[in-house]
Scaffold this active site. Structure first.
Site, PDB file in Angstrom:
ATOM      1  N   CYS A  71      -0.430   5.180  -3.309  1.00  0.00           N
ATOM      2  CA  CYS A  71       0.913   5.626  -2.955  1.00  0.00           C
ATOM      3  C   CYS A  71       1.666   6.060  -4.203  1.00  0.00           C
ATOM      4  O   CYS A  71       1.539   5.464  -5.270  1.00  0.00           O
ATOM      5  CB  CYS A  71       1.675   4.551  -2.189  1.00  0.00           C
ATOM      6  SG  CYS A  71       2.524   3.346  -3.200  1.00  0.00           S
ATOM      7  N   GLU A  72       2.431   7.121  -4.046  1.00  0.00           N
ATOM      8  CA  GLU A  72       3.112   7.674  -5.214  1.00  0.00           C
ATOM      9  C   GLU A  72       4.362   6.880  -5.585  1.00  0.00           C
ATOM     10  O   GLU A  72       4.942   7.105  -6.641  1.00  0.00           O
ATOM     11  CB  GLU A  72       3.450   9.147  -4.991  1.00  0.00           C
ATOM     12  CG  GLU A  72       4.502   9.418  -3.935  1.00  0.00           C
ATOM     13  CD  GLU A  72       4.726  10.925  -3.743  1.00  0.00           C
ATOM     14  OE1 GLU A  72       3.826  11.719  -4.042  1.00  0.00           O
ATOM     15  OE2 GLU A  72       5.821  11.278  -3.283  1.00  0.00           O
ATOM     16  N   HIS A  74       4.505   3.339  -5.682  1.00  0.00           N
ATOM     17  CA  HIS A  74       4.174   2.104  -6.400  1.00  0.00           C
ATOM     18  C   HIS A  74       2.868   2.199  -7.175  1.00  0.00           C
ATOM     19  O   HIS A  74       2.494   1.273  -7.872  1.00  0.00           O
ATOM     20  CB  HIS A  74       4.085   0.933  -5.415  1.00  0.00           C
ATOM     21  CG  HIS A  74       5.306   0.759  -4.571  1.00  0.00           C
ATOM     22  ND1 HIS A  74       5.434   1.302  -3.312  1.00  0.00           N
ATOM     23  CD2 HIS A  74       6.473   0.123  -4.825  1.00  0.00           C
ATOM     24  CE1 HIS A  74       6.625   1.002  -2.812  1.00  0.00           C
ATOM     25  NE2 HIS A  74       7.283   0.286  -3.706  1.00  0.00           N
ATOM     26  N   GLN A 112       1.353   9.164   2.712  1.00  0.00           N
ATOM     27  CA  GLN A 112       0.376   9.362   3.788  1.00  0.00           C
ATOM     28  C   GLN A 112       0.695  10.590   4.650  1.00  0.00           C
ATOM     29  O   GLN A 112      -0.206  11.312   5.064  1.00  0.00           O
ATOM     30  CB  GLN A 112       0.315   8.097   4.650  1.00  0.00           C
ATOM     31  CG  GLN A 112      -0.840   8.117   5.637  1.00  0.00           C
ATOM     32  CD  GLN A 112      -0.943   6.840   6.439  1.00  0.00           C
ATOM     33  OE1 GLN A 112      -0.722   5.754   5.914  1.00  0.00           O
ATOM     34  NE2 GLN A 112      -1.264   6.959   7.712  1.00  0.00           N
ATOM     35  N   HIS A 140      -1.357  -0.229   3.589  1.00  0.00           N
ATOM     36  CA  HIS A 140      -0.759   0.027   2.287  1.00  0.00           C
ATOM     37  C   HIS A 140      -0.595  -1.265   1.503  1.00  0.00           C
ATOM     38  O   HIS A 140       0.100  -2.185   1.946  1.00  0.00           O
ATOM     39  CB  HIS A 140       0.606   0.708   2.469  1.00  0.00           C
ATOM     40  CG  HIS A 140       0.496   2.127   2.959  1.00  0.00           C
ATOM     41  ND1 HIS A 140       0.878   3.204   2.201  1.00  0.00           N
ATOM     42  CD2 HIS A 140       0.009   2.629   4.111  1.00  0.00           C
ATOM     43  CE1 HIS A 140       0.643   4.326   2.882  1.00  0.00           C
ATOM     44  NE2 HIS A 140       0.127   3.999   4.050  1.00  0.00           N
TER      45      HIS A 140
HETATM   46 ZN   LIG Z   1       4.096   2.261  -1.948  1.00  0.00          ZN
END
Ligand SMILES: [Zn+2]
Length: 179
Positions: A71-72, A74, A112, A140
């Site tokens: 994920c961009e 975290h 996503q 996630h």
């Molecule tokens: Zn995230």
């Protein structure tokens, strides 16, 4: 990148000189390079001319493509599966290439929803399909390991293009095949 990982390890209060961590910055940098290799890939190389003529205009579906992304927000992993379907108009794509297109976009910093759309648009532009449907379901780590700690939530996203958007029967067929 190796130096930056060394800084991070120090910043969390660890001792970079202890034996277990001695080579960690370099290993972490190599791992990170692998996990983001999608940036180095080119669509033409990924597809590699694996487009074949076909008279079929029936739905082609590739289910349960393993997906590993990050994920961009975290930079934590999200992992799951993608289901990709399309209705060809004269050209079909080699099966493994669908998975490679998924991988090329997954191995980047992503959200996503965008990943799902990028896969759909790419399959459509490469094959010239009359319609494309993509569903991604993923867990996630940024939700499971931190913050709200919702361990069992699965996020589902879909992108429907062309006849998959316009024709309810096509969409229904796709959804029932995926289920
Ligand atoms: Zn995230």
């Amino acid at each position: 990148m190796k130096e930056h990982f060394a800084s991070i390890i120090s910043a969390i209060g660890e001792d970079l000189t202890r034996p277990g961590l001695a080579d960690t910055p370099e290993r972490a940098a190599k791992a990170f390079e692998f996990l983001t290799r999608g940036y180095q890939q080119k669509l033409d190389d990924v597809v590699n001319d694996a487009l074949f003529p076909s008279d079929s205009n029936e739905m082609i579906i590739v289910k349960d493509i393993e997906l590993y992304s990050m994920c961009e927000h975290h930079m934590l992993p999200f992992i799951g599966r993608a289901h990709v379907a399309y209705i060809p108009t004269g050209k079909v794509l080699g099966l493994s290439k669908v998975a490679r297109i998924v991988d090329m976009f997954a191995r980047r910093l992503q959200i996503q929803e965008q990943l799902t759309l990028q896969i759909a648009e790419t399959v459509k532009s490469v094959t010239g399909a009359e319609g494309v449907g993509v569903i991604v379901e993923a867990k996630h780590m940024c939700m499971m390991m931190r913050g709200v700690e919702k361990q069992n939530s699965v996020m589902k996203t879909s992108a429907m293009l062309g006849s998959f958007r316009d024709d309810p029967a096509t969409r229904t067929e796709f959804l029932s095949l995926v289920r």
